[in-house]
Design an enzyme around this catalytic site. Structure first.
Site: not given
Length: 325
Positions: A230-232, A256, A261, A279
């Site tokens: 869920t970071a980068r 995420d 993306e 995201h």
């Protein structure tokens, strides 16, 4: 003073009509766009840039009178801070806004995978009714090692929540020597990868963390571990992740964010052991409102010459004050 808000080109953070064209707030005029023209950039005294707005050298060159740029995100991986500093433009992010939501999102993903909720839901939807119908093992939280890579505000928020469920916690963060909350054991990255049943990423994207999880690192992962990001996205090499899923090294990937993306590789989207969200981990009604409020307050404070904790290039303060005295 003119403040330009550059909305995300991917998804609108600013609602239609939220800021009226030319609206004045605290003596400053606000203007909103997702595709700034040369004129808009040239007349802006301050710029607030939202997610996926790339602040690179060519964009900075179009800023004629800008004194302050606030990136309405936690990460600054898409901001050329050196280019801003060279022009004497102060740069700030918004700190840990949304950290609690990201922690909750990560924990929701972890629990959903650990409790086999998707498999059970699919099984019952197809007419079944047997709790034995699932793949892999189903461990209790207290029998599960949760490894946190990165132990800033988000990692600590997740540790606090996970500890209440009984998870065995360890973390790796080169910038933190002792666990601030006393909840997790500090270990090397190699040790964390080798012992964690669930690996959750909570670190910024930098030159050092880009593709931190690559083929070499995946070879160190405990077989059958679950990966949560869920970071980068670019912290994980997508091609290496697919190979780790194929080999069974990673049993499930809960993502995420991905490096490609929003154009996610078809192989990831369609993989039966990959679950993706768009995201969205940061998002709640509260956090979105706080994000925008924090960005505007930070902007106004810096334009008034006040100090803020989230300033990235404080050496520009003196240069900026002299230039606009």
């Amino acid at each position: 003073m003119n403040i330009l808000l550059i909305d995300s080109p991917r998804v609108s953070y600013i609602d239609t009509g939220e800021y009226r064209a030319g609206a004045a707030r605290q003596g400053h005029t606000l203007e909103v766009t997702s595709h700034p023209s040369d004129e808009q950039l040239a007349r802006a005294d301050g710029i607030i840039a939202f997610h996926a707005v790339v602040v690179d050298a060519p964009l900075v060159a179009r800023m004629r009178r800008c004194r302050v740029l606030v990136k309405a995100t936690i990460g600054l991986d898409d901001v050329d801070v050196d280019a801003l500093s060279a022009k004497g433009i102060l740069c700030s992010n918004i700190g840990a806004v949304g950290a609690q939501e990201v922690a909750e999102h990560a924990l929701a993903l972890i629990l959903m995978a650990q409790r086999k909720l998707l498999e059970f839901a699919r099984h019952t939807r197809e007419g079944g009714w047997s709790w034995r119908t699932h793949t892999g093992t189903l461990k209790a939280c207290r029998d599960t090692v949760l490894g946190l890579v990165g132990y800033g505000a988000t990692g600590q928020a997740l540790a606090h929540r996970a500890s209440m469920l009984g998870y065995q916690l360890c973390f790796h963060d080169p910038w933190i020597e002792q666990c601030p909350l006393g909840l997790a054991q500090r270990v090397t990255l190699e040790a964390l990868l080798g012992q964690a049943d669930v690996i959750s990423l909570h670190l910024p994207l930098t030159a050092q963390s880009r593709h931190l999880l690559n083929d070499t690192r995946f070879a160190q992962v405990k077989h059958g571990a679950t990966l949560v990001n869920t970071a980068r996205g670019a912290i994980v090499d997508s091609a290496a992740l697919l190979r780790a899923l194929q080999s069974g090294t990673v049993s499930m990937a809960l993502l995420d964010v991905v490096q490609e993306e929003p154009c996610v590789p078809k192989a990831l989207i369609e993989h039966e052991r990959v679950l993706m969200t768009p995201h969205a981990a940061f998002y709640s009604e509260r956090s979105l409102a706080e994000l925008k409020r924090n960005a505007l307050q930070t902007m106004l404070a810096l334009l008034r010459g006040e100090k803020v904790k989230t300033l990235i290039n404080p050496d520009c303060m003196a240069k900026e004050a002299k230039r606009h005295a």
